[in-house]
Design a protein around this motif. Structure first.
Motif, PDB file in Angstrom:
ATOM      1  N   ASP A   1       0.819  -1.329  -0.233  1.00 22.26           N
ATOM      2  CA  ASP A   1      -0.069  -0.474   0.102  1.00 22.26           C
ATOM      3  C   ASP A   1       1.085   1.669  -0.149  1.00 22.26           C
ATOM      4  N   PHE A   2       0.211   2.247  -0.565  1.00 21.62           N
ATOM      5  CA  PHE A   2       1.158   3.518  -0.171  1.00 21.62           C
ATOM      6  C   PHE A   2       1.125   4.992   0.885  1.00 21.62           C
ATOM      7  N   ASP A   3       0.004   5.758   1.689  1.00 24.43           N
ATOM      8  CA  ASP A   3      -0.265   5.869   2.281  1.00 24.43           C
ATOM      9  C   ASP A   3      -0.354   4.917   3.277  1.00 24.43           C
ATOM     10  N   TYR A   4       0.922   5.925   4.719  1.00 23.85           N
ATOM     11  CA  TYR A   4       0.655   5.299   5.861  1.00 23.85           C
ATOM     12  C   TYR A   4       1.827   4.068   6.063  1.00 23.85           C
ATOM     13  N   THR A   5       1.722   3.227   4.320  1.00 26.80           N
ATOM     14  CA  THR A   5       2.629   2.068   4.760  1.00 26.80           C
ATOM     15  C   THR A   5       3.778   2.618   4.481  1.00 26.80           C
ATOM     16  N   LEU A   6       3.822   3.251   3.191  1.00 28.53           N
ATOM     17  CA  LEU A   6       5.629   3.831   2.714  1.00 28.53           C
ATOM     18  C   LEU A   6       5.650   4.894   3.172  1.00 28.53           C
TER      19      LEU A   6
ATOM     20  N   LYS B   1       1.022 -11.730  11.283  1.00 29.87           N
ATOM     21  CA  LYS B   1       2.231 -11.137  10.810  1.00 29.87           C
ATOM     22  C   LYS B   1       2.194  -9.445  11.149  1.00 29.87           C
ATOM     23  N   ILE B   2       3.032  -8.605  11.955  1.00 29.23           N
ATOM     24  CA  ILE B   2       2.813  -7.576  11.955  1.00 29.23           C
ATOM     25  C   ILE B   2       3.964  -6.709  13.169  1.00 29.23           C
ATOM     26  N   VAL B   3       4.462  -5.558  11.745  1.00 31.77           N
ATOM     27  CA  VAL B   3       6.038  -4.778  12.103  1.00 31.77           C
ATOM     28  C   VAL B   3       5.726  -3.619  12.557  1.00 31.77           C
TER      29      VAL B   3
ATOM     30  N   PHE C   1      -0.250 -11.479   3.959  1.00 31.31           N
ATOM     31  CA  PHE C   1      -0.390 -10.517   4.766  1.00 31.31           C
ATOM     32  C   PHE C   1       0.307  -9.727   5.941  1.00 31.31           C
ATOM     33  N   VAL C   2       0.956  -9.045   5.094  1.00 25.44           N
ATOM     34  CA  VAL C   2       1.447  -8.432   6.865  1.00 25.44           C
ATOM     35  C   VAL C   2       1.001  -7.102   7.018  1.00 25.44           C
ATOM     36  N   ALA C   3       0.964  -6.634   8.378  1.00 20.39           N
ATOM     37  CA  ALA C   3       0.085  -5.339   8.740  1.00 20.39           C
ATOM     38  C   ALA C   3       1.617  -4.915   9.639  1.00 20.39           C
ATOM     39  N   VAL C   4       1.375  -3.641   9.286  1.00 19.29           N
ATOM     40  CA  VAL C   4       2.573  -2.425   9.582  1.00 19.29           C
ATOM     41  C   VAL C   4       1.573  -0.912  10.286  1.00 19.29           C
ATOM     42  N   THR C   5       2.259  -1.239  11.473  1.00 17.88           N
ATOM     43  CA  THR C   5       1.580   0.188  12.311  1.00 17.88           C
ATOM     44  C   THR C   5       2.222   1.360  12.202  1.00 17.88           C
ATOM     45  N   THR C   6       2.330   1.634  10.866  1.00 16.65           N
ATOM     46  CA  THR C   6       2.848   3.243  10.914  1.00 16.65           C
ATOM     47  C   THR C   6       1.050   4.107  10.637  1.00 16.65           C
ATOM     48  N   GLY C   7       0.511   3.501  10.315  1.00 17.16           N
ATOM     49  CA  GLY C   7      -0.888   4.556  10.336  1.00 17.16           C
ATOM     50  C   GLY C   7      -1.819   4.375  11.426  1.00 17.16           C
ATOM     51  N   THR C   8      -3.098   4.094  11.012  1.00 18.78           N
ATOM     52  CA  THR C   8      -4.194   4.768  12.850  1.00 18.78           C
ATOM     53  C   THR C   8      -4.108   3.112  13.028  1.00 18.78           C
ATOM     54  N   THR C   9      -4.153   2.429  13.156  1.00 14.01           N
ATOM     55  CA  THR C   9      -4.630   0.592  12.697  1.00 14.01           C
ATOM     56  C   THR C   9      -3.579   0.650  13.794  1.00 14.01           C
ATOM     57  N   THR C  10      -4.133  -0.225  14.937  1.00 16.34           N
ATOM     58  CA  THR C  10      -3.149  -0.269  16.302  1.00 16.34           C
ATOM     59  C   THR C  10      -2.468  -2.133  16.122  1.00 16.34           C
TER      60      THR C  10
ATOM     61  N   ASN D   1       2.413 -15.769  -9.429  1.00 18.29           N
ATOM     62  CA  ASN D   1       0.854 -16.902  -8.846  1.00 18.29           C
ATOM     63  C   ASN D   1       0.663 -15.425  -7.163  1.00 18.29           C
ATOM     64  N   LYS D   2      -0.462 -15.991  -7.000  1.00 20.58           N
ATOM     65  CA  LYS D   2      -0.938 -15.150  -6.129  1.00 20.58           C
ATOM     66  C   LYS D   2       0.116 -15.882  -4.518  1.00 20.58           C
ATOM     67  N   GLU D   3       0.605 -17.439  -4.400  1.00 23.84           N
ATOM     68  CA  GLU D   3       1.525 -17.602  -3.607  1.00 23.84           C
ATOM     69  C   GLU D   3       2.614 -16.957  -3.384  1.00 23.84           C
ATOM     70  N   ASP D   4       3.430 -16.346  -4.848  1.00 20.53           N
ATOM     71  CA  ASP D   4       4.872 -15.904  -4.906  1.00 20.53           C
ATOM     72  C   ASP D   4       4.381 -14.674  -3.965  1.00 20.53           C
ATOM     73  N   ILE D   5       3.488 -13.817  -3.433  1.00 23.07           N
ATOM     74  CA  ILE D   5       3.171 -12.303  -3.255  1.00 23.07           C
ATOM     75  C   ILE D   5       3.038 -12.563  -1.761  1.00 23.07           C
ATOM     76  N   LEU D   6       3.028 -11.427  -1.632  1.00 16.62           N
ATOM     77  CA  LEU D   6       3.127 -11.026  -0.413  1.00 16.62           C
ATOM     78  C   LEU D   6       2.760  -9.190  -0.303  1.00 16.62           C
ATOM     79  N   TYR D   7       1.196  -8.971   0.228  1.00  9.56           N
ATOM     80  CA  TYR D   7       0.965  -7.638   0.094  1.00  9.56           C
ATOM     81  C   TYR D   7       1.091  -7.085   2.164  1.00  9.56           C
ATOM     82  N   VAL D   8       1.527  -6.307   1.933  1.00 11.65           N
ATOM     83  CA  VAL D   8       2.055  -5.048   3.329  1.00 11.65           C
ATOM     84  C   VAL D   8       1.159  -3.564   2.840  1.00 11.65           C
ATOM     85  N   GLY D   9       0.629  -4.001   4.213  1.00 18.15           N
ATOM     86  CA  GLY D   9      -0.249  -2.897   4.214  1.00 18.15           C
ATOM     87  C   GLY D   9      -1.098  -2.586   5.933  1.00 18.15           C
TER      88      GLY D   9
END
Length: 217
Positions: free
Chosen positions: A9-14, A204-206, A184-193, A160-168
């Motif tokens: 994702d872009f906003d609040y992820t990167l 998976k949370i970083v 999916f890996v979650a990053v806590t640089t946004g507003t979601t705790t 393929n889908k199994e080759d992909i990691l989505y980060v948001g």
């Protein structure tokens, strides 16, 4: 697990575009003779479509097709003027993107933000060449949590889908990954705790993407 491609994702992820987003939201509302909203309320809509942003911030009596269109038109007008200069990549992003690319990962971005705006920001900061695919709001019929953008990116990367990691950073990103059937890996640089992600089954949370090494090797 070893992935072939990491899509962000872009906003609040990167990047932090909160000041620009709030400016554009309140510019649009003010020009529509509606009440401006506090910074926190406006910034919490980052990642939503412009229609959903308007719905979440205004009374139901204003929810008409004409108002959705006008709000979007005014938001985009102001964003073209100020968004890039008011958006800043998070401090460690450039080094981490370089490291991931050096490790052989294909990199992409799937966002509700317009692609041309993302490209302008990445060009400004010298990162555009690191990304193999960028899908923005103008490239899909349905915005997140529809999987359209993510599935389009996967197809264009020829993976393929199994080759992909989505980060948001948001529940919308989590739902998008689930709808697309990718990890999916979650990053806590946004507003979601972290606790909210955990309550919704995210394992998976970083703190930020520097910690992605824990999951991608």
């Amino acid at each position: 697990m070893r992935y072939d491609a990491i899509i962000f994702d872009f906003d609040y992820t990167l990047a932090d575009s909160s000041k620009g987003t709030v400016e554009c939201i309140n510019y649009a509302l003010d020009n529509m003779k509606l009440s401006c909203v506090p910074f926190e309320d406006a910034s919490n809509t980052i990642g939503l479509s412009l229609k959903d942003t308007f719905i979440s911030l205004t009374d139901k009596k204003y929810h008409s097709h004409d108002n959705f269109y006008l709000f979007s038109e005014l938001f985009v007008k102001r964003a073209d003027e100020v968004m890039a200069e008011m958006t800043f990549l998070f401090e460690p992003i450039k080094n981490e993107i370089e490291k991931l690319k050096d490790k052989g990962f294909m990199l992409g971005i799937v966002s509700t933000k317009f692609r041309y705006r993302i490209e302008n920001i990445l060009k400004r900061d010298g990162l555009i060449g690191y990304f193999d695919i960028i899908i923005g709001g103008e490239d899909v019929k349905e915005n997140k949590p529809s999987p359209d953008g993510l599935l389009s990116a996967i197809k264009k990367l020829k993976k393929n889908k199994e080759d992909i990691l989505y980060v948001g950073d948001s529940m919308t990103d989590l739902k998008t990954a689930k709808n697309a059937g990718v990890d999916f890996v979650a990053v806590t640089t946004g507003t979601t705790t972290k606790s909210k992600f955990e309550k919704n089954g995210v394992k998976k949370i970083v703190d930020n993407i520097v910690k992605l090494d824990n999951y991608v090797g």
